[in-house]
Structure formats: C-alpha cells, structure tokens
Motif scaffolding. Sequence first.
Motif, mmCIF file in Angstrom:
data_model
loop_
_atom_site.group_PDB
_atom_site.id
_atom_site.type_symbol
_atom_site.label_atom_id
_atom_site.label_comp_id
_atom_site.label_asym_id
_atom_site.label_seq_id
_atom_site.Cartn_x
_atom_site.Cartn_y
_atom_site.Cartn_z
ATOM 1 N N VAL A 199 0.739 -1.444 -0.161
ATOM 2 C CA VAL A 199 -0.012 -0.159 0.039
ATOM 3 C C VAL A 199 0.907 1.030 -0.257
ATOM 4 C CG1 VAL A 199 -1.460 1.172 1.448
ATOM 5 C CG2 VAL A 199 -1.878 -0.839 0.983
ATOM 6 N N GLY A 200 0.582 2.268 -1.262
ATOM 7 C CA GLY A 200 1.455 2.918 -1.076
ATOM 8 C C GLY A 200 2.727 3.276 -2.249
ATOM 9 N N VAL A 201 3.640 4.430 -1.530
ATOM 10 C CA VAL A 201 4.448 3.865 -2.588
ATOM 11 C C VAL A 201 5.639 4.372 -1.883
ATOM 12 C CG1 VAL A 201 5.990 5.867 -5.175
ATOM 13 C CG2 VAL A 201 2.997 4.891 -4.409
ATOM 14 N N SER A 202 7.251 3.316 -2.147
ATOM 15 C CA SER A 202 7.899 4.212 -1.940
ATOM 16 C C SER A 202 9.322 4.402 -2.353
ATOM 17 C CB SER A 202 8.390 2.593 -0.708
ATOM 18 O OG SER A 202 9.645 3.107 -0.484
ATOM 19 N N GLY A 203 10.458 4.677 -2.752
ATOM 20 C CA GLY A 203 11.819 4.914 -3.417
ATOM 21 C C GLY A 203 12.918 5.382 -3.066
ATOM 22 N N GLN A 249 35.030 10.578 -6.917
ATOM 23 C CA GLN A 249 33.727 11.137 -7.825
ATOM 24 C C GLN A 249 33.337 9.927 -8.457
ATOM 25 O OE1 GLN A 249 35.190 14.257 -10.616
ATOM 26 N NE2 GLN A 249 33.438 14.075 -11.371
ATOM 27 N N GLY A 250 31.842 9.893 -8.729
ATOM 28 C CA GLY A 250 31.649 9.342 -9.280
ATOM 29 C C GLY A 250 31.118 7.876 -8.445
ATOM 30 N N HIS A 251 31.763 7.705 -7.290
ATOM 31 C CA HIS A 251 31.650 6.710 -6.939
ATOM 32 C C HIS A 251 30.376 6.165 -5.520
ATOM 33 C CE1 HIS A 251 36.200 4.334 -7.019
ATOM 34 N NE2 HIS A 251 35.556 4.929 -8.629
ATOM 35 N N PRO A 252 29.345 5.565 -5.533
ATOM 36 C CA PRO A 252 28.306 6.145 -4.654
ATOM 37 C C PRO A 252 28.765 6.145 -3.438
ATOM 38 C CG PRO A 252 29.223 3.084 -5.050
ATOM 39 C CD PRO A 252 30.016 4.184 -5.539
ATOM 40 N N VAL A 253 27.360 6.987 -2.462
ATOM 41 C CA VAL A 253 27.591 7.914 -1.373
ATOM 42 C C VAL A 253 26.848 6.817 -0.072
ATOM 43 C CG1 VAL A 253 27.538 9.857 0.221
ATOM 44 C CG2 VAL A 253 28.862 10.377 -2.165
ATOM 45 N N CYS A 254 25.744 7.183 -0.135
ATOM 46 C CA CYS A 254 25.026 6.303 0.199
ATOM 47 C C CYS A 254 23.777 6.059 -0.119
ATOM 48 C CB CYS A 254 25.024 7.063 1.249
ATOM 49 S SG CYS A 254 24.521 9.075 1.317
ATOM 50 N N THR A 255 22.835 5.643 0.002
ATOM 51 C CA THR A 255 21.147 5.588 -0.369
ATOM 52 C C THR A 255 19.993 6.489 0.349
ATOM 53 O OG1 THR A 255 21.493 3.052 -1.420
ATOM 54 C CG2 THR A 255 19.055 3.524 -2.034
ATOM 55 N N LEU A 256 19.653 6.917 -0.237
ATOM 56 C CA LEU A 256 18.170 7.832 0.183
ATOM 57 C C LEU A 256 16.886 7.064 0.070
ATOM 58 C CD1 LEU A 256 19.352 11.609 -0.688
ATOM 59 C CD2 LEU A 256 19.170 10.313 1.604
ATOM 60 N N TYR A 257 15.684 6.734 0.929
ATOM 61 C CA TYR A 257 14.552 6.475 1.037
ATOM 62 C C TYR A 257 13.405 7.238 1.145
ATOM 63 C CZ TYR A 257 17.105 1.826 0.807
ATOM 64 O OH TYR A 257 18.417 1.047 0.342
ATOM 65 N N ALA A 258 12.112 6.863 0.701
ATOM 66 C CA ALA A 258 11.457 8.482 1.111
ATOM 67 C C ALA A 258 10.180 7.460 0.256
ATOM 68 C CB ALA A 258 11.342 9.462 0.079
ATOM 69 N N ASP A 259 9.386 7.656 1.209
ATOM 70 C CA ASP A 259 7.844 7.084 1.190
ATOM 71 C C ASP A 259 6.521 8.014 1.391
ATOM 72 O OD1 ASP A 259 8.650 4.380 1.947
ATOM 73 O OD2 ASP A 259 8.796 5.052 3.892
ATOM 74 N N GLY A 260 5.242 7.219 0.844
ATOM 75 C CA GLY A 260 4.039 8.236 0.353
ATOM 76 C C GLY A 260 3.842 8.174 -0.712
ATOM 77 N N ASN A 261 1.915 8.686 -0.967
ATOM 78 C CA ASN A 261 1.098 8.475 -1.396
ATOM 79 C C ASN A 261 0.956 7.685 -2.840
ATOM 80 O OD1 ASN A 261 -0.004 7.622 1.430
ATOM 81 N ND2 ASN A 261 -0.800 10.260 1.261
ATOM 82 N N GLY A 262 2.055 8.701 -3.471
ATOM 83 C CA GLY A 262 2.117 8.921 -4.999
ATOM 84 C C GLY A 262 3.890 8.958 -5.562
ATOM 85 N N SER A 290 5.169 10.539 -7.568
ATOM 86 C CA SER A 290 5.371 12.441 -7.297
ATOM 87 C C SER A 290 5.984 13.160 -6.293
ATOM 88 C CB SER A 290 4.769 13.312 -8.986
ATOM 89 O OG SER A 290 3.082 13.424 -7.500
ATOM 90 N N LEU A 291 4.845 12.887 -5.560
ATOM 91 C CA LEU A 291 5.635 13.327 -4.160
ATOM 92 C C LEU A 291 6.970 12.317 -3.587
ATOM 93 C CD1 LEU A 291 2.074 13.191 -2.514
ATOM 94 C CD2 LEU A 291 2.672 14.808 -3.454
ATOM 95 N N VAL A 292 6.835 10.927 -3.850
ATOM 96 C CA VAL A 292 8.186 10.221 -3.318
ATOM 97 C C VAL A 292 9.219 10.564 -4.591
ATOM 98 C CG1 VAL A 292 9.425 7.951 -3.463
ATOM 99 C CG2 VAL A 292 7.355 8.674 -3.044
ATOM 100 N N GLU A 293 8.979 11.203 -5.365
ATOM 101 C CA GLU A 293 10.574 11.930 -5.818
ATOM 102 C C GLU A 293 10.829 13.262 -5.682
ATOM 103 O OE1 GLU A 293 11.396 10.964 -10.391
ATOM 104 O OE2 GLU A 293 9.492 10.199 -10.765
ATOM 105 N N GLU A 294 9.456 13.611 -5.213
ATOM 106 C CA GLU A 294 10.088 14.800 -4.443
ATOM 107 C C GLU A 294 10.400 15.144 -3.111
ATOM 108 O OE1 GLU A 294 6.184 17.408 -4.562
ATOM 109 O OE2 GLU A 294 6.216 17.447 -6.518
ATOM 110 N N ALA A 295 10.180 13.680 -2.473
ATOM 111 C CA ALA A 295 10.367 13.828 -0.714
ATOM 112 C C ALA A 295 12.096 13.863 -0.994
ATOM 113 C CB ALA A 295 10.708 13.011 -0.375
ATOM 114 N N LEU A 296 12.975 12.359 -2.129
ATOM 115 C CA LEU A 296 14.139 12.171 -2.615
ATOM 116 C C LEU A 296 14.872 13.667 -2.622
ATOM 117 C CD1 LEU A 296 13.421 9.102 -4.404
ATOM 118 C CD2 LEU A 296 14.223 9.362 -2.060
#
Length: 388
Positions: free
Chosen positions: A293-297, A346-359, A361-367
């Motif tokens: 239920v919902g969206v996670s990114g 440069q160009g190597h991964p630093v970390c991973t971000l996560y966000a949850d929401g109801n859609g 576009s909202l999750v992308e904005e939070a990221l």
Amino acid sequence: MVSRIGLIGASCRAMAASLVRSGVSVAAADLFADYDLQQIGEARALKSYPWSAPRWLRETDMDAWCYTGGMENYPRLIQRMAGEKRLLGNSATTLRLVRDPFLLADLAKANGFAFPETHRVYDPAFDPIHPQLSDQWLLKPFKSAGGLNMEMVSVLPALPHRFYVQRRMLGVPMSAVVLSMRDESWIVGTSRLLVGTDYGAPGPFVFAGAISTYPPNFEAIEPIAHAIYHEFGMKGLWGFDYLEADEPVLLEVNPRWTATMPLHERMRDDGLMKHHLQACLNQEVDLLPQYAVGVSGMRIIYAKRSLRVTEEMVERMDDAFAFRNPYSLLAPRIGDIPNPGTIIEQGHPVCTLYADGNGESLVEEALVASETQLDAIIYAEGSSSGGG
C-alpha cells in the motif's frame, strides 16, 4: 527456521536489515562494511572481494548463507562455497543459465514474449559498427551489475569474449521482484527504475534508484515471470528487469536479493527475507499481502567530487536523518552510510536515500529534497575533500 545467516555481496545492509526485522541474526561480508551495517549485525569488509569469501565463510559461525548483488558474476566461487556451508538461494548452475542472454533470447522466443535482438561481438553475419541508420546497439559485459560498463557501440572491445551486443529498444525501464517456491511463484511488486546521468549516476545506463508502482500491473509480466521460474527452477527471492512498452521486453534476470526489494517491504512492514528463507528451506511460506500500500522510492547518491568522510559529517547525517534510531536501521531515510575516514572518489556511490508517500511524484520530490539536504552536509564549506 535457521537463526544465524551469513551474507556476502557488494552491499549487504538492506538484506541484513530484512533478516533482523524477522528475528534472524546476521554476519555479513561485503565491499565496505558500512557504518549502519555494523549497527545491524557482525560485518567485515573483505580485503580481496570476493576471492577471500570462502575463507570468511569457513571462519564465521552461521547456519547457512545467502548472496546478493555482484556475486552472480562468480558462479564457480558460489559453487565452491555452497560445498562448504548450506546456500539458501539459486545455485551456481542456475546462475550460469539465467545470466546467459542467448538462453534468455531462446526462452523469450519459445514463450512468445519480447527480448532485444542479441549478437556476439564478432558475429560474421552482423556488423554493429556500421548498422542501419535507424539502429542503435549497446555493448554489454557478460559480467556486470547495475548497468556498469555498459555503453553504446562505437568501437569493438579488445576482449570481445567478455561482451555481447544488444539492440537498444525504447520503453520505460522497470524491475519486478518475484518469490519462488516449490510449486509456484508470486510477483511481489514492480518498480520504475531511475537510470543514468539525469539522476546523478556516473554513466548513461548506471542504476541510480527506483520508485515502486502502485497499484502494480502484474498481468502483462506474469508470462515472463512464470517462464523464467519453470525453465530455470528459480528459488526464493529474485528479480528481472524489463522495458514497459507496447508489450513488456525482458532485459535481464537478477537471481538474488535486489536493490528494489526494500521498497516493497517498506510498504508492507514485513521483512521479505523471512519468506526467502521459508522458500529455500522448503517450508510453508507465509502469505504476502497481494499489493503493498502506497509508494516507496530510493536514490543512490554518487559523489560529485572526491571527498573524505569525517566524524562530523556522519554526526550531521544522523542529525538530519536520525539513522541511529533502532527503527530507522530497519526502515531508514538514509542507508549505506560510509565509515569515517572513507575516501570516496568522484562518481562512486556515497549512500542511499529512501522516501515513502502516497504517489510517485510526491516520493520523487521527497528524494530530491533529501539529496539537497545531504549535499549541504557532505559538500559543506570546510568539509574534507580529496585524498588528504
């Protein structure tokens, strides 16, 4: 049920968290032994990854072990390790089959679904350097993960046996997560993949994150999932990438825990690795809710310049994202946090971000907002840079 699991892969943190939330302790060996992985369980950074993994396996207390990203490129090593301690996952034989693009092309043809036209680099009937004007071809390594070392064909490689050529096709890049048991498979969820330099990745085809889809459309991809399962005898959790187009186009099979799996368990509040263990141990598998239920990114953050991680930087990350909170370790806003003293090029991964929401576009904005917040921390005036 086993009580202690060994994990091996380029990044074990998310898989470890999934096990711990189900009451299983972990011992992990990966490339980095990140700061937050060490808060979840026993962790070791292998000095000679992955070749020192067999010794780690012998020396570490565990009931069984699992692998994740990148290890599928080493089936001979996995076969050797499976002979020493019990493997809960797809065998080396399965890896050799599902990672062969020509076998996948045959499978697609036999079952009536799409797969890109694929050739060996020196196919006498095919010249990728001088194609038709409307043709575009990708040069792909047989051994790769996350889109690394993939590029448009411009010149033929010096070691052609390590690569193959595949027609580039149009569509939305997607990923599906599947759970396979003795007699059936379930599609757990699907995600839209964030790929390339538009999302900060160091190359045009490099994986940079994903957004889960809700509600998912399983009907179009079920024939692909079932064909792979029945042909290759898939076991436990695995995934496949595809293009969403007029009809889905299979791209590749990932026969292990994938980076998108945490998105689907975040929305279910249920550790997926519990179900993986049940399936691999031939136990009755607890029923998963049909849909999350919902969206996670998620977004993988790549370094915009060389930097050195400091104690102050990690403290400021904790102030912003509260990753030391016990709940946050299992459902974080930030993960794969580098240890103080780590130098990230440069160009190597630093970390991973996560966000949850109801859609989506909202999750992308939070990221995006979280990335801006993180950038202010790691590129702050006076923060350490370079190799000093």
